[in-house]
Each structure stands twice: as C-alpha cells, then as structure tokens.
Design an enzyme around this catalytic site. Structure first.
Site, PDB file in Angstrom:
ATOM      1  N   HIS A  72       0.845  -1.204   0.000  1.00 14.73           N
ATOM      2  CA  HIS A  72       0.000   0.000   0.000  1.00 14.73           C
ATOM      3  C   HIS A  72       0.876   1.247   0.000  1.00 14.73           C
ATOM      4  CE1 HIS A  72      -3.989  -1.820   1.686  1.00 14.73           C
ATOM      5  NE2 HIS A  72      -3.477  -2.536   0.704  1.00 14.73           N
ATOM      6  N   TYR A 202      -9.188   5.329   7.638  1.00 15.96           N
ATOM      7  CA  TYR A 202      -9.405   5.650   9.054  1.00 15.96           C
ATOM      8  C   TYR A 202     -10.487   6.731   9.113  1.00 15.96           C
ATOM      9  CZ  TYR A 202      -4.966   3.315  10.210  1.00 15.96           C
ATOM     10  OH  TYR A 202      -3.960   2.397  10.384  1.00 15.96           O
ATOM     11  N   PRO A 294      -3.826   0.030  18.850  1.00 16.52           N
ATOM     12  CA  PRO A 294      -3.586  -0.458  17.477  1.00 16.52           C
ATOM     13  C   PRO A 294      -3.830   0.580  16.379  1.00 16.52           C
ATOM     14  CG  PRO A 294      -5.573  -1.439  18.373  1.00 16.52           C
ATOM     15  CD  PRO A 294      -4.935  -0.688  19.491  1.00 16.52           C
ATOM     16  N   LYS A 298       1.155  -0.542  15.013  1.00 22.05           N
ATOM     17  CA  LYS A 298       2.560  -0.589  15.404  1.00 22.05           C
ATOM     18  C   LYS A 298       2.954  -1.779  16.276  1.00 22.05           C
ATOM     19  CE  LYS A 298       3.737   2.982  13.182  1.00 22.05           C
ATOM     20  NZ  LYS A 298       4.423   2.701  11.913  1.00 22.05           N
ATOM     21  N   TYR A 386       3.935   6.422   9.905  1.00 21.09           N
ATOM     22  CA  TYR A 386       3.090   5.265   9.558  1.00 21.09           C
ATOM     23  C   TYR A 386       3.892   4.200   8.811  1.00 21.09           C
ATOM     24  CZ  TYR A 386      -1.217   2.747   8.569  1.00 21.09           C
ATOM     25  OH  TYR A 386      -2.193   1.779   8.549  1.00 21.09           O
TER      26      TYR A 386
END
Ligand code: FAS
Ligand code: PHB
Length: 393
Positions: A72, A202, A294, A298, A386
C-alpha cells in the site's frame, strides 16, 4: 536441557528473535504455552512497516510475504463525509506498508525455524524463569507430556506478551511502569467481502472511530470504536454492519461491502511501557515490555524492532565477549518505543470520540484532521511515522 538463549513466547518477537539468532549461529529454544495451531490461527495485526518487510525479506522468510502481501502506497483519513489520501509515494518516496496478517508471519517463522532444526516447545505450562541476576539463569517448565524440565541458558528473552511470566519475574522495585488507559475499545470483524477500497480508511465520525482494512482480495477487516466493557453478544451481524456503514459512508456514496462475518472480537486499548526492558540476563521484547493502541498499526512492528536490536547485541557478545550493546539494549529500544507510543497515542487521540460534554474536543479534532490533510508538513509527519521510522532511529 541447555541452550544459549531461552525464549519465552512464540509470537512475532520470540519467533523472529530465534530466527535472527539462528542466522548468527546462536542456539535458542522457544517455549510456548499454546498449540502451534492456536498461535498460527490467532487473528491480530495486519500491517507491516517498510522496515519489518525489509528485515523479513533480507533474513530469508519473506517469500510468501512478497507473493501474497498487499503493498500500500497510502492511506485515507475520512471525516465530515469526505476521504483525504495521505500519499506515501509523494511524501516518503520509496517507503510503503504491506498488508500481511500477523498469523501469516507466524506461520512463515515457525516453518523456517522447524526447517532449520530449531526447537519450539508448544503446549508447555508452569513456566518460571530463575537466576535472572546470575550468570547461570534457567527456565523451569512442564512439557506437553507433563514432565517438569529445566532449560539452562546464558540469556533469557521474555517475549511472552502483555500477560506473560517474564515481566512478572522481575522484582517490582527494579521496574517503572508508564500507563494510559483509553475510554474505549475496538470491535473488530473479519468479513467474507471484497475490499472496496485499495487502501486503508481511518474514519473520524461523531458516533465514533471506524477503520476499513483488509486481508486479501476476498477478506475485509473492519473495526469500530465501542465501549471498553462492550459485550460482543450485544452486537449481532446486522447491528455491526449498520454501525460500520453509518460511520464510514462518505458523501460520494462509498461504503464497505457487506458479507458473512467470519470472526468478531473486542480488543482493549491502552498505552503501556515498562522501564528498563532488561534485568540481569533477562531481556524483554515486544508486548512483554510495551503495549500501543492499534490505531497506528505498530504493535507487531515494534516487537520486530526490539528483537532486531537484541539479536545484534547477543551476536556481538558471542562473537567478541563485548557487552556494550547488551547493556544498552533497553535504552536503544526505548528511544523507538516512546516515539511509536507518541504516534500511536496521537493517531488514537485524533481519530476517536471522547466523552467530553462540550464541543471543544470535537472541534479541535476536526481542525487537526483538516490541518493534517491540508498541510504537506503535517501529512509528511504522519506518513513517515506510519511507514515506519528508520530502524536505527
Ligand atoms: P504476543 O502476545 O504476540 O506473543 C506472546 C506469546 O507468548 C503468545 O503466543 C503467548 O501464548 C505466549 N506466552 C504467554 N505467556 C507465556 C508463558 N508463561 N510461557 C510461554 N509462552 C507464553 N497490533 C497491530 O499492530 N495491529 C493490530 O490490529 C493489532 N490487533 C491486536 C488484537 C489483539 C486481540 C491483541 C491481543 C493484540 C493486537 N495487536 C495489534 C498487537 C499485537 O499484534 C502485538 O503487538 C504482537 O502480537 C506482539 O508480539 P509479541 O510481543 O510477540 O507478543
Ligand atoms: C488491521 O488490518 O488489522 C489493522 C490495520 C491498521 C491498524 C490496525 C489494525 O491501525
């Protein structure tokens, strides 16, 4: 029984450590309470940072990951009915994340260890570390035949997760705990439904956070914020889908595809760090030393980063007798641990609804999302955390 490194726990931390030690010619034995099938089927994390992918591939256990992992190059943040893409290729050139379920990593590592003649003892019980502050530590345990055994070793690695025996074996006055609880949890499902977005989404919604993720072209992974003491029995499939669609539908009509729910569960949310991550000959790694919410994807990545440091330190000791890297293990790991704690706390605080009565928090969160998605500097900061900070930072 005798080995060089006794490892408690066959999760990502314990198995990756055993694998990395093997590559350095260092013997280890892994002790695991559950069955092989249980650990290989336990549904958990889904996103691998660039550094984790690189380490798995470079250490020879990334063949399936390269074939089946979904690379991704961005994620989307969704709020006020609109989705905003964070473009990793633009903001962090050459770095991406890969969606590849934690249980697949576990299967790859177990297979690699067993193929290399590694020792993993499943279904052990009554595990207890001894002599942590001596030069001859050991682990006593009952094997799956019920016989008591003692594993003598040079070093112990506590890779037994957040409820393990390792951390509990360290005198309380030798440790300092840092903890933050969150007033919510995640209800997660695996659904037999094709992911209708190529990337993770998200969502910040006034009814609560939601996350659209995936496992394969046929399996969608979804989460929604719920009460910390939520009873999963109160969530029939229809209610889950209704809530997920209410929160995730955007003004262009996008919404997740529905399908049979294959698995559902509640995951608690907390931030936790224990310092130091070592005591005598015992070294803690992964969830045994720290827990992150979460939201930043990570937990597993941090476990892998810890054991990369520990494997290097043990290799240095066995090659030269030098102990500097072992002595610095905790300080080295904690630099990354706290930066990842910060990022995970920040993502969680930005994207979840808190029960504040006034509208200030709600407006502040919307402004933060507007800023993050509208500022290159702020988007870059999210992206570089990220995809994963450099493994040496
Ligand atoms: P683990 O907990 O994975 O492994 C510890 C192992 O030690 C287990 O197999 C356990 O059976 C064994 N053990 C425990 N006590 C023992 C004893 N006394 N003797 C021998 N063995 C013992 N992270 C993400 O990044 N994204 C997510 O979406 C996500 N979802 C999660 C959902 C759940 C329900 C949980 C609990 C965690 C989730 N995590 C997620 C975090 C998770 O992925 C962890 O960070 C990761 O498993 C950490 O790996 P380990 O440190 O190896 O610990
Ligand atoms: C998952 O796919 O399980 C997942 C992805 C991203 C997260 C958490 C979980 O932040």
């Amino acid at each position: 029984m005798r080995t060089q490194v006794g490892i408690i726990g066959a999760g990502p931390a314990g198995l990756m450590l055993s694998h990395l030690l093997h590559l350095e010619g260092i013997e280890s034995v892994v002790l695991e309470t559950h069955t092989r099938r249980y650990v290989e089927e336990r549904v958990r994390a889904g996103v691998l940072e660039q550094g984790t992918v690189d380490l798995l591939v470079e250490s020879g256990v990334g063949a399936r990951l390269k074939k089946q992992g979904l690379v991704h190059h961005g994620i989307e943040l969704s709020f006020s009915g609109h989705r905003h893409r964070i473009d990793f290729q633009d903001l962090t050139p050459g770095r991406s994340v890969t969606v590849y379920a934690q249980q697949e990593v576990i299967k790859d590592l177990i297979q690699a260890r067993l193929d290399a003649g590694g020792q993993i003892h499943f279904e052990v019980s009554d595990v207890s570390p001894h002599g942590l502050d001596t030069s001859t530590p050991s682990i006593r345990f009952r094997n799956n035949s019920g016989d008591m055994q003692e594993l003598k070793c040079d070093f112990l690695a506590g890779c037994d997760g957040s409820h393990g025996i390792s951390r509990a074996s360290i005198p309380e006055d030798a440790l300092r705990v840092f903890e933050r609880a969150y007033p919510f949890a995640w209800l997660g499902i695996l659904a037999e439904a094709p992911p209708v977005s190529d990337e993770l989404i998200y969502t910040y919604h006034e009814r609560g956070f939601a996350l659209f993720s995936m496992r394969s072209p046929k399996i969608t992974r979804l989460y929604l914020q719920c009460a910390p003491d939520e009873d999963i029995a109160q969530w029939p499939d229809a209610r889950i889908w209704e809530e997920l669609c209410t929160r995730q539908t955007t003004s262009d009509g996008w919404r997740p595809a529905e399908g049979p729910i294959l698995q559902k569960g509640i995951t608690g949310m907390r931030s936790f760090v224990v310092e130091p991550m070592q005591y005598g000959r015992l070294f803690l790694a992964g969830d045994a030393a720290h827990i992150v919410p979460p939201t930043g994807a990570k937990g597993m990545n941090l476990a892998i980063a810890d054991v990369r440091v520990l494997a290097r330190a043990l290799a240095e000791f066995y090659a030269s007798g030098r102990r500097e890297l072992l002595n610095e293990y905790s300080a080295t790991c904690l630099r990354r641990v706290w930066k990842v704690q910060r990022f995970s706390w920040w993502m969680t605080s930005m994207l979840h609804r808190f029960d504040s009565t006034d509208g200030f928090e709600h407006r502040r969160q919307l402004a933060e999302l507007d800023y993050v998605t509208g500022s290159r500097a702020a988007s870059t900061s999210l992206a570089e955390n990220y995809v994963g900070l450099s493994m040496d930072s």
